[in-house]
Scaffold this motif. Structure first.
Motif, PDB file in Angstrom:
ATOM      1  N   ASN A  99       0.901  -1.136  -0.043  1.00 21.60           N
ATOM      2  CA  ASN A  99       0.012   0.077   0.080  1.00 21.60           C
ATOM      3  C   ASN A  99       0.912   1.292   0.023  1.00 21.60           C
ATOM      4  OD1 ASN A  99      -2.638   1.178   0.033  1.00 21.60           O
ATOM      5  ND2 ASN A  99      -2.281   1.704   2.079  1.00 21.60           N
ATOM      6  N   ARG A 100       2.317   1.057   0.159  1.00 21.37           N
ATOM      7  CA  ARG A 100       3.019   2.004  -0.069  1.00 21.37           C
ATOM      8  C   ARG A 100       3.228   2.707  -1.334  1.00 21.37           C
ATOM      9  NH1 ARG A 100       6.357   2.332   5.036  1.00 21.37           N
ATOM     10  NH2 ARG A 100       5.644   0.673   6.319  1.00 21.37           N
ATOM     11  N   ARG A 101       3.745   3.785  -1.548  1.00 25.37           N
ATOM     12  CA  ARG A 101       4.129   4.432  -2.743  1.00 25.37           C
ATOM     13  C   ARG A 101       5.626   4.195  -3.020  1.00 25.37           C
ATOM     14  NH1 ARG A 101       1.327  10.376  -2.504  1.00 25.37           N
ATOM     15  NH2 ARG A 101      -0.910   9.563  -2.104  1.00 25.37           N
ATOM     16  N   THR A 103       8.501   2.118  -5.896  1.00 26.07           N
ATOM     17  CA  THR A 103       8.667   1.798  -7.333  1.00 26.07           C
ATOM     18  C   THR A 103       8.086   0.329  -7.578  1.00 26.07           C
ATOM     19  OG1 THR A 103      10.542   3.134  -7.336  1.00 26.07           O
ATOM     20  CG2 THR A 103      10.327   1.817  -9.275  1.00 26.07           C
ATOM     21  N   GLN A 183      -7.184   1.289   1.089  1.00 23.73           N
ATOM     22  CA  GLN A 183      -7.285   2.366   0.389  1.00 23.73           C
ATOM     23  C   GLN A 183      -8.442   3.096   0.331  1.00 23.73           C
ATOM     24  OE1 GLN A 183      -6.628   1.193  -3.799  1.00 23.73           O
ATOM     25  NE2 GLN A 183      -4.370   0.499  -3.367  1.00 23.73           N
TER      26      GLN A 183
END
Length: 296
Positions: A99-101, A103, A183
């Motif tokens: 759920n992290r942003r 790559t 989310q």
């Protein structure tokens, strides 16, 4: 528009019923019809070759003294006790990480979901090679480190091995459920918590987990149903040359009783008993859900 929503009227209602007829007919015959047929079959003695005879409730009474069925029931309960919490916990952990942003997060999500859409037969054969005693991948690593080969699918380790495979295959589905729940959590809550000096673990304990309770309930119910219905991996990994299993579960017992011994009445009775157990557990989960005040 009426206060309770749109209403189909006139010719549109006829077209709606006509278009829904195949689906409704399939549900009626495929779902309800099969349950009624199984219930009727559970009251008979039938071996597929001779005419069926009336058994009444004898097939159900025999389950109480059937050692094979009782052993399979015990194995199912032990499997579920390990499978359900591990699946929920690991799926939640993976969802939190993805759920992290970061790559390539989309690629990682696809990789974790891949076991869900992969053929259980192909996956089971690969894991059979991994767990093989003589030339398996795991024992190759163990012997390279100076240890002795382990019977991963033997009586002592088979439960752990089967749980590992089934959990691995279920993580992707649980990850999707938990990602949807994560989310849906408003980001404003986290920003306010950071302003107040809350650390990440405090945000997890006091924001994320409380708001994820509906998703946790849903995934727990789903995992419990899957645990009691587990068959594919267990059949491929644990079957023996005589048609038995080193870890027979209730579904395996139903399969072997019906299509191995041709005792269709007994198999139907086992099926309905399993369905009743799943129903009771599901109703218990929903009762807990209402007690905790979780929205449905």
């Amino acid at each position: 528009m009426p206060p309770n929503g749109l209403r189909v009227q006139g010719r549109d209602r006829a077209w709606l019923l006509l278009l829904l007829a195949p689906t409704l007919l399939g549900l009626l015959l495929g779902a309800l019809g099969s349950v009624v047929a199984t219930a009727g079959l559970s009251l008979l003695h039938w071996d597929l070759l001779t005419p069926p005879g009336w058994a009444g409730l004898q097939n159900y009474a025999d389950l109480a003294v059937d050692r094979g069925f009782l052993k399979a029931l015990g194995n199912t309960l032990a499997f579920s006790a390990l499978y359900v919490p591990l699946t929920v916990a690991i799926s939640l952990g993976v969802a939190l990480l993805l759920n992290r942003r970061v790559t390539w997060v989309g690629l990682f999500r696809a990789l974790y979901f891949l076991p869900v859409i992969t053929s259980p037969t192909a996956v089971g054969l690969i894991w059979s090679w991994i767990f093989a005693q003589d030339q398996g991948l795991l024992n190759g690593i163990v012997t390279a480190l100076g240890g002795d080969p382990v019977r991963w699918l033997g009586p002592r380790m088979v439960l752990v091995s089967v749980v590992i495979v089934n959990v691995w295959g279920a993580i992707g589905e649980g990850m999707i459920v938990f990602l949807a729940g994560l989310q849906a959590v408003p980001r404003d809550y986290y920003e306010a918590a950071r302003i107040d000096g809350a650390r990440p673990r405090h945000q997890l304990l006091f924001i994320t987990l409380p708001l994820m309770v509906p998703s946790l309930f849903f995934q727990t119910v789903l995992s419990t149903i899957h645990a009691f219905q587990a068959f594919d991996y267990i059949y491929i990994l644990t079957r023996t040359g005589t048609g038995g299993s080193t870890l027979p579960t209730v579904v395996y017992s139903i399969y072997r009783t019906g299509f191995g011994f041709f005792r269709m009445g007994d198999a139907a009775a086992q099926s309905l008993t399993l369905a009743a157990m799943i129903l009771v557990l599901t109703l218990g989960y929903f009762r807990l859900q209402k007690r905790w005040g979780v929205p449905a």
